[in-house]
Design a protein around this motif. Structure first.
Motif, short mmCIF file in Angstrom:
data_model
loop_
_atom_site.label_atom_id
_atom_site.label_comp_id
_atom_site.label_asym_id
_atom_site.label_seq_id
_atom_site.Cartn_x
_atom_site.Cartn_y
_atom_site.Cartn_z
N ALA A 1 0.78 -1.28 0.08
CA ALA A 1 0.02 0.15 -0.06
C ALA A 1 0.76 1.25 0.07
O ALA A 1 2.01 1.24 0.54
N GLY A 2 0.55 2.34 -0.62
CA GLY A 2 1.30 3.52 -0.78
C GLY A 2 2.48 3.47 -1.59
O GLY A 2 3.31 4.43 -1.32
N GLY A 3 2.58 2.36 -2.31
CA GLY A 3 3.92 2.15 -3.11
C GLY A 3 4.64 1.21 -2.53
O GLY A 3 4.85 1.12 -1.20
N THR A 4 5.03 0.16 -3.09
CA THR A 4 5.60 -1.26 -2.91
C THR A 4 6.84 -0.78 -1.91
O THR A 4 7.74 0.07 -2.36
N ASP A 5 7.65 -1.81 -1.12
CA ASP A 5 8.93 -1.66 -0.73
C ASP A 5 10.04 -1.57 -1.59
O ASP A 5 10.94 -0.99 -1.71
N GLU A 6 9.86 -2.33 -3.00
CA GLU A 6 10.81 -2.29 -4.15
C GLU A 6 10.88 -0.80 -4.69
O GLU A 6 11.79 -0.24 -4.92
N ILE A 7 9.69 -0.24 -4.81
CA ILE A 7 9.45 1.09 -5.37
C ILE A 7 10.21 1.94 -4.31
O ILE A 7 10.90 2.99 -4.74
N GLN A 8 10.07 1.80 -3.16
CA GLN A 8 10.61 2.86 -2.11
C GLN A 8 12.14 2.64 -2.19
O GLN A 8 12.83 3.71 -2.05
#
Ligand SMILES: Cc1cc2nc3c(=O)[nH]c(=O)nc-3n(C[C@H](O)[C@H](O)[C@H](O)COP(=O)(O)OP(=O)(O)OC[C@H]3O[C@@H](n4cnc5c(N)ncnc54)[C@H](O)[C@@H]3O)c2cc1C
Length: 244
Positions: free
Chosen positions: A224-231
Motif C-alpha cells: 500500500a502507498g507504493g511497494t517496498d521495491e519502489i521505495q
C-alpha cells in the motif's frame, strides 16, 4: 470519508500508465475507466480521482485530479475480499460519469504533483499506523514467561529499530520502508510467540485473532502507498543519487 482513486489493473507502481480518461465535454468532463484496490470506497462520500486528460504519450504530464462524488450516476463499487477476511478495498467502475468543470482540482495536467503530494502524506502517515499493536507485542512477550534467547534477541532488535525510527527523521520513502519491515518482523514474532494457537483461531475479537490479523495485514503494508521495491528505487535514485 474520502477515498483515493489512483491505482488501476494495469497501473500500480507505474501509475503514469493509467488509462481512465476524463474527456472534455460542453459543461465539464466525461469519465470512463476502472480503478482497483480503492480503500474504503464503499464508505466514502467523495473520491480523489486521478484521470487522463492528455494523450497517453504524455504519461504523468497528461494526468489531472478530480473530486468525484461516489454516488454520481455511473460509479459502481465492488468490495474485494482480502487474506485477512475483511473487505477493506474495492474495485471501482466509472462508466460515462459526468463531472462539472468545477470538479477539476487545480489545473488540467497538474494532477501528478498533487497525487505525489498525497502519496507522500500517506507514506508518512503509515509510519504511525501500528504503534498500539507494538504495545500488544510487548504484552505478549511479557505474558509468555521466560523467553528463549532467540526470541529475546528478536524482540530487542525490533525495539532498537523502533526507537531508531522514532528518534530519526527519515524522509517519507525511507520511513515507510523501515516501518513496513518492522511491521512484518514484529507481527511474525507475535505469531511465533503464540505458537500453535496462531494456526487455529476464529474471527472473534481475541488476542490470537488480532495477532494473526496483524501478521496477515503487515504484508499489505509492504504494498500500500507504493511497494517496498519502489521505495528502494526512490531512495537509491532520488536520495542517494545512484544511477537508474
Ligand atoms: C492494503 C492496500 C490498500 C491500498 N489502497 C489503495 C487506495 O486507496 N487507492 C489506490 O489508488 N491504490 C491503493 N492500493 C494499491 C497500491 O498503491 C498498489 O497495489 C501498489 O502501488 C502496487 O501496484 P500493483 O498492485 O499494481 O503492483 P505492480 O505495480 O504490478 O507490482 C508488482 C510487483 O513488481 C514490483 N515492481 C513493479 N515495478 C517495479 C520497479 N520499477 N522496480 C522494482 N520492482 C518493481 C513491485 O514492487 C511488486 O512487487 C492499495 C494497496 C494495498 C495493498
Amino acid at each position: 470519508m474520502w477515498c483515493q482513486l489512483f491505482s488501476e489493473p494495469e497501473a500500480g507502481s507505474d501509475l503514469a500508465a493509467l488509462r481512465t480518461t476524463a474527456t472534455r465535454v460542453d459543461d465539464g468532463y466525461l469519465i470512463e475507466g476502472q480503478k482497483v484496490w480503492t480503500s474504503f470506497a464503499q464508505h466514502s462520500a467523495y473520491g480523489l480521482l486521478l484521470a487522463r486528460t492528455g494523450p497517453a504519450e504524455d504519461r504523468h504530464r497528461g494526468l489531472s485530479l478530480f473530486l468525484l462524488p461516489m454516488d454520481a450516476p455511473g460509479v459502481t463499487v465492488r468490495p474485494l475480499r482480502e487474506i485477512t477476511g475483511g473487505t477493506h478495498f474495492n474495485e471501482v467502475f466509472l462508466d460515462a460519469v459526468a463531472l462539472p468543470t468545477s470538479s477539476l482540482l487545480g489545473v488540467e495536467g497538474g494532477g501528478w504533483a498533487a497525487a505525489m503530494f498525497t502519496l507522500g502524506n500517506e507514506r508518512n502517515l503509515s509510519t504511525q499506523r501500528s504503534r498500539p499493536r507494538w504495545k500488544r507485542l510487548h504484552e505478549l512477550a511479557g505474558g509468555s514467561g521466560a523467553l528463549d534467547a532467540v526470541a529475546r534477541d528478536r524482540l530487542v532488535r525490533l525495539a532498537i529499530a523502533e526507537e531508531l525510527q522514532r528518534v530519526g527523521s527519515l524522509p517519507g520513502s525511507a520511513a515507510k520502508l523501515v516501518r513496513s519491515q518492522i511491521e512484518v518482523m514484529a507481527s511474525q514474532l507475535a505469531v511465533d510467540l503464540l505458537g500453535a494457537a496462531a494456526t487455529a483461531h476464529d474471527d472473534s475479537a481475541t488476542e490470537v485473532a488480532a495477532a494473526v490479523h496483524w501478521f496477515l495485514g503487515a504484508r499489505a503494508n509492504r504494498i500500500a502507498g507504493g511497494t517496498d521495491e519502489i521505495q528502494r528505487n526512490i531512495i537509491a535514485e532520488r536520495i542517494l543519487g545512484l544511477p537508474r
